[in-house]
Design a protein around this motif. Structure first.
Motif, PDB file in Angstrom:
ATOM      1  N   MET A   1       0.845  -1.192   0.000  1.00 58.80           N
ATOM      2  CA  MET A   1       0.000   0.000   0.000  1.00 58.80           C
ATOM      3  C   MET A   1       0.886   1.250   0.000  1.00 58.80           C
ATOM      4  O   MET A   1       1.799   1.353   0.810  1.00 58.80           O
ATOM      5  CB  MET A   1      -0.898  -0.003   1.243  1.00 58.80           C
ATOM      6  N   PRO A   2       0.646   2.204  -0.907  1.00 55.53           N
ATOM      7  CA  PRO A   2       1.442   3.445  -0.912  1.00 55.53           C
ATOM      8  C   PRO A   2       1.334   4.160   0.427  1.00 55.53           C
ATOM      9  O   PRO A   2       0.300   4.070   1.118  1.00 55.53           O
ATOM     10  CB  PRO A   2       0.788   4.264  -2.038  1.00 55.53           C
ATOM     11  N   PRO A   3       2.397   4.884   0.837  1.00 59.47           N
ATOM     12  CA  PRO A   3       2.373   5.572   2.133  1.00 59.47           C
ATOM     13  C   PRO A   3       1.173   6.492   2.323  1.00 59.47           C
ATOM     14  O   PRO A   3       0.620   6.569   3.429  1.00 59.47           O
ATOM     15  CB  PRO A   3       3.685   6.358   2.128  1.00 59.47           C
ATOM     16  N   VAL A   4       0.767   7.191   1.267  1.00 60.55           N
ATOM     17  CA  VAL A   4      -0.382   8.095   1.375  1.00 60.55           C
ATOM     18  C   VAL A   4      -1.627   7.313   1.752  1.00 60.55           C
ATOM     19  O   VAL A   4      -2.375   7.676   2.670  1.00 60.55           O
ATOM     20  CB  VAL A   4      -0.615   8.839   0.051  1.00 60.55           C
ATOM     21  N   ASP A   5      -1.870   6.217   1.047  1.00 57.79           N
ATOM     22  CA  ASP A   5      -3.058   5.411   1.321  1.00 57.79           C
ATOM     23  C   ASP A   5      -2.980   4.769   2.703  1.00 57.79           C
ATOM     24  O   ASP A   5      -4.006   4.584   3.373  1.00 57.79           O
ATOM     25  CB  ASP A   5      -3.209   4.327   0.249  1.00 57.79           C
ATOM     26  N   GLU A   6      -1.778   4.452   3.132  1.00 65.35           N
ATOM     27  CA  GLU A   6      -1.614   3.838   4.450  1.00 65.35           C
ATOM     28  C   GLU A   6      -2.017   4.800   5.564  1.00 65.35           C
ATOM     29  O   GLU A   6      -2.758   4.417   6.482  1.00 65.35           O
ATOM     30  CB  GLU A   6      -0.165   3.394   4.661  1.00 65.35           C
ATOM     31  N   VAL A   7      -1.543   6.061   5.498  1.00 60.90           N
ATOM     32  CA  VAL A   7      -1.891   6.996   6.568  1.00 60.90           C
ATOM     33  C   VAL A   7      -3.385   7.317   6.541  1.00 60.90           C
ATOM     34  O   VAL A   7      -4.024   7.457   7.593  1.00 60.90           O
ATOM     35  CB  VAL A   7      -1.039   8.291   6.515  1.00 60.90           C
ATOM     36  N   LEU A   8      -3.963   7.413   5.356  1.00 62.41           N
ATOM     37  CA  LEU A   8      -5.398   7.679   5.261  1.00 62.41           C
ATOM     38  C   LEU A   8      -6.194   6.499   5.826  1.00 62.41           C
ATOM     39  O   LEU A   8      -7.197   6.703   6.527  1.00 62.41           O
ATOM     40  CB  LEU A   8      -5.801   7.935   3.805  1.00 62.41           C
ATOM     41  N   ALA A   9      -5.747   5.285   5.565  1.00 64.14           N
ATOM     42  CA  ALA A   9      -6.430   4.103   6.096  1.00 64.14           C
ATOM     43  C   ALA A   9      -6.364   4.077   7.624  1.00 64.14           C
ATOM     44  O   ALA A   9      -7.345   3.726   8.305  1.00 64.14           O
ATOM     45  CB  ALA A   9      -5.816   2.835   5.513  1.00 64.14           C
ATOM     46  N   ARG A  10      -5.224   4.455   8.172  1.00 68.46           N
ATOM     47  CA  ARG A  10      -5.085   4.473   9.635  1.00 68.46           C
ATOM     48  C   ARG A  10      -5.981   5.548  10.254  1.00 68.46           C
ATOM     49  O   ARG A  10      -6.574   5.342  11.320  1.00 68.46           O
ATOM     50  CB  ARG A  10      -3.622   4.696  10.020  1.00 68.46           C
ATOM     51  N   MET A  11      -6.103   6.698   9.594  1.00 64.61           N
ATOM     52  CA  MET A  11      -6.997   7.737  10.102  1.00 64.61           C
ATOM     53  C   MET A  11      -8.454   7.284  10.041  1.00 64.61           C
ATOM     54  O   MET A  11      -9.237   7.524  10.967  1.00 64.61           O
ATOM     55  CB  MET A  11      -6.823   9.023   9.303  1.00 64.61           C
ATOM     56  N   ARG A  12      -8.834   6.626   8.942  1.00 61.36           N
ATOM     57  CA  ARG A  12     -10.219   6.133   8.826  1.00 61.36           C
ATOM     58  C   ARG A  12     -10.505   5.086   9.886  1.00 61.36           C
ATOM     59  O   ARG A  12     -11.614   5.034  10.440  1.00 61.36           O
ATOM     60  CB  ARG A  12     -10.445   5.561   7.420  1.00 61.36           C
ATOM     61  N   ALA A  13      -9.530   4.233  10.176  1.00 54.84           N
ATOM     62  CA  ALA A  13      -9.713   3.214  11.213  1.00 54.84           C
ATOM     63  C   ALA A  13      -9.921   3.866  12.581  1.00 54.84           C
ATOM     64  O   ALA A  13     -10.762   3.425  13.377  1.00 54.84           O
ATOM     65  CB  ALA A  13      -8.502   2.277  11.244  1.00 54.84           C
ATOM     66  N   LEU A  14      -9.168   4.928  12.856  1.00 51.46           N
ATOM     67  CA  LEU A  14      -9.361   5.674  14.104  1.00 51.46           C
ATOM     68  C   LEU A  14     -10.759   6.276  14.160  1.00 51.46           C
ATOM     69  O   LEU A  14     -11.436   6.227  15.195  1.00 51.46           O
ATOM     70  CB  LEU A  14      -8.322   6.790  14.222  1.00 51.46           C
ATOM     71  N   ASP A  15     -11.200   6.838  13.054  1.00 45.57           N
ATOM     72  CA  ASP A  15     -12.516   7.467  12.994  1.00 45.57           C
ATOM     73  C   ASP A  15     -13.618   6.455  13.294  1.00 45.57           C
ATOM     74  O   ASP A  15     -14.596   6.765  13.981  1.00 45.57           O
ATOM     75  CB  ASP A  15     -12.724   8.087  11.608  1.00 45.57           C
ATOM     76  N   GLU A  16     -13.456   5.240  12.795  1.00 46.27           N
ATOM     77  CA  GLU A  16     -14.457   4.196  13.014  1.00 46.27           C
ATOM     78  C   GLU A  16     -14.416   3.663  14.440  1.00 46.27           C
ATOM     79  O   GLU A  16     -15.448   3.267  14.994  1.00 46.27           O
ATOM     80  CB  GLU A  16     -14.234   3.052  12.020  1.00 46.27           C
ATOM     81  N   ARG A  17     -13.234   3.661  15.032  1.00 49.74           N
ATOM     82  CA  ARG A  17     -13.054   3.036  16.338  1.00 49.74           C
ATOM     83  C   ARG A  17     -13.412   3.956  17.508  1.00 49.74           C
ATOM     84  O   ARG A  17     -13.914   3.500  18.536  1.00 49.74           O
ATOM     85  CB  ARG A  17     -11.601   2.576  16.479  1.00 49.74           C
ATOM     86  N   LEU A  18     -13.160   5.258  17.366  1.00 48.87           N
ATOM     87  CA  LEU A  18     -13.310   6.174  18.503  1.00 48.87           C
ATOM     88  C   LEU A  18     -14.731   6.717  18.608  1.00 48.87           C
ATOM     89  O   LEU A  18     -15.383   6.979  17.593  1.00 48.87           O
ATOM     90  CB  LEU A  18     -12.338   7.349  18.356  1.00 48.87           C
ATOM     91  N   PRO A  19     -15.206   6.932  19.835  1.00 51.73           N
ATOM     92  CA  PRO A  19     -16.511   7.585  20.023  1.00 51.73           C
ATOM     93  C   PRO A  19     -16.489   8.988  19.411  1.00 51.73           C
ATOM     94  O   PRO A  19     -15.454   9.662  19.424  1.00 51.73           O
ATOM     95  CB  PRO A  19     -16.660   7.653  21.553  1.00 51.73           C
ATOM     96  N   ALA A  20     -17.619   9.413  18.898  1.00 52.13           N
ATOM     97  CA  ALA A  20     -17.676  10.688  18.175  1.00 52.13           C
ATOM     98  C   ALA A  20     -17.237  11.872  19.019  1.00 52.13           C
ATOM     99  O   ALA A  20     -16.628  12.820  18.510  1.00 52.13           O
ATOM    100  CB  ALA A  20     -19.089  10.919  17.646  1.00 52.13           C
ATOM    101  N   ARG A  21     -17.506  11.850  20.333  1.00 51.45           N
ATOM    102  CA  ARG A  21     -17.182  12.981  21.195  1.00 51.45           C
ATOM    103  C   ARG A  21     -15.781  12.909  21.780  1.00 51.45           C
ATOM    104  O   ARG A  21     -15.356  13.827  22.478  1.00 51.45           O
ATOM    105  CB  ARG A  21     -18.210  13.084  22.328  1.00 51.45           C
ATOM    106  N   ASP A  22     -15.071  11.838  21.520  1.00 49.48           N
ATOM    107  CA  ASP A  22     -13.689  11.723  21.991  1.00 49.48           C
ATOM    108  C   ASP A  22     -12.858  12.856  21.386  1.00 49.48           C
ATOM    109  O   ASP A  22     -12.968  13.156  20.196  1.00 49.48           O
ATOM    110  CB  ASP A  22     -13.141  10.355  21.548  1.00 49.48           C
ATOM    111  N   GLY A  23     -12.011  13.489  22.215  1.00 49.99           N
ATOM    112  CA  GLY A  23     -11.240  14.631  21.738  1.00 49.99           C
ATOM    113  C   GLY A  23     -10.310  14.307  20.584  1.00 49.99           C
ATOM    114  O   GLY A  23     -10.140  15.115  19.668  1.00 49.99           O
ATOM    115  N   VAL A  24      -9.702  13.123  20.613  1.00 52.01           N
ATOM    116  CA  VAL A  24      -8.843  12.712  19.492  1.00 52.01           C
ATOM    117  C   VAL A  24      -9.687  12.513  18.239  1.00 52.01           C
ATOM    118  O   VAL A  24      -9.281  12.883  17.131  1.00 52.01           O
ATOM    119  CB  VAL A  24      -8.064  11.433  19.846  1.00 52.01           C
ATOM    120  N   ALA A  25     -10.877  11.952  18.394  1.00 51.96           N
ATOM    121  CA  ALA A  25     -11.761  11.737  17.248  1.00 51.96           C
ATOM    122  C   ALA A  25     -12.147  13.054  16.597  1.00 51.96           C
ATOM    123  O   ALA A  25     -12.237  13.156  15.358  1.00 51.96           O
ATOM    124  CB  ALA A  25     -13.008  10.982  17.678  1.00 51.96           C
ATOM    125  N   VAL A  26     -12.368  14.086  17.424  1.00 53.13           N
ATOM    126  CA  VAL A  26     -12.731  15.404  16.892  1.00 53.13           C
ATOM    127  C   VAL A  26     -11.621  15.921  15.980  1.00 53.13           C
ATOM    128  O   VAL A  26     -11.867  16.368  14.850  1.00 53.13           O
ATOM    129  CB  VAL A  26     -12.994  16.396  18.042  1.00 53.13           C
TER     130      VAL A  26
END
Length: 233
Positions: free
Chosen positions: A1-26
């Motif tokens: 996976m290209p580095p760009v796609d890798e970092v975007l995938a990791r951010m999307r995984a965080l978005d799916e995993r964290l509660p919406a009101r979590d400060g990191v999620a914001v």
């Protein structure tokens, strides 16, 4: 996976995993959007040196991801991690604290890392640095528009108005460029470079803690105060 796609995938995984009101999620939600926008601009040819711009943006994002996924985050990220679920801290504060840590600390180190990877001097990255910075200005504007409370809370005397008005992305970006140039100049003096990096980390963390000063939801009488989440020192 290209580095760009890798970092975007990791951010999307965080978005799916964290509660919406979590400060990191914001912070993650808005940063994911701006990172996608940045790489679309690179692919459209809006950056004169796309390889440099992509390397810088990927290494920049990797520092954020490493911090929030680590058991021992840098000092600049600890306030956000500690206060991420505090009911007295508003989403706008969480988002600005994330920008403060990412630009105030991570950006300078990402510039140095990119220079080492591409075997170039910081001045060779200045145009890309400025364009990435322009995209980050869009990030801040979006955060303020989407997360700022209604007009009834915009009075000058309101604590939140005071806090958000005390921090400037432009000043933070300028300081990051100066720090990157200084760190590059210290690359042959590792002890001094490490000392400066630790000082930078601590100073940015102090600003982040100020940005996260609780402004709402004070504990009710008879109830114990809610304490911040414990994060390893």
């Amino acid at each position: 996976m290209p580095p760009v796609d890798e970092v975007l995938a990791r951010m999307r995984a965080l978005d799916e995993r964290l509660p919406a009101r979590d400060g990191v999620a914001v912070f993650n939600r808005v940063y994911l959007t701006v990172t996608q926008t940045l790489h679309e601009r690179i692919r459209r040819g809006e950056f004169p040196a796309p390889r440099q711009a992509e390397t810088l943006s990927v290494r920049f994002a990797q520092r954020y991801l490493a911090a929030v996924e680590s058991d021992r985050a840098p000092a600049c990220w600890r306030p956000l991690l500690q206060y991420r679920r505090h009911p007295g801290v508003r989403p706008l504060q969480h988002a600005l604290a994330g920008i403060n840590a990412h630009i105030g600390h991570d950006l300078a180190l990402a510039v140095v890392s990119t220079c080492r990877a591409l075997d170039c001097e910081p001045r060779a990255l200045e145009a890309d640095f400025d364009r990435v910075g322009d995209t980050l200005v869009t990030l801040e504007e979006r955060i303020r528009e989407d997360l700022m409370p209604g007009p009834d809370l915009l009075e000058v005397a309101d604590p939140l108005t005071h806090l958000v008005g005390s921090w400037s992305l432009e000043r933070a970006r300028g300081a990051a460029w100066s720090a990157a140039r200084l760190l590059w100049g210290l690359r042959r003096s590792p002890d001094l470079a490490e000392e400066f990096t630790e000082s930078l980390d601590a100073g940015v963390g102090l600003v982040g803690r100020c940005l996260l000063t609780p402004t709402a939801c004070s504990p009710q009488p008879g109830r114990p105060p809610i304490r911040p989440t414990a994060v390893p020192a």
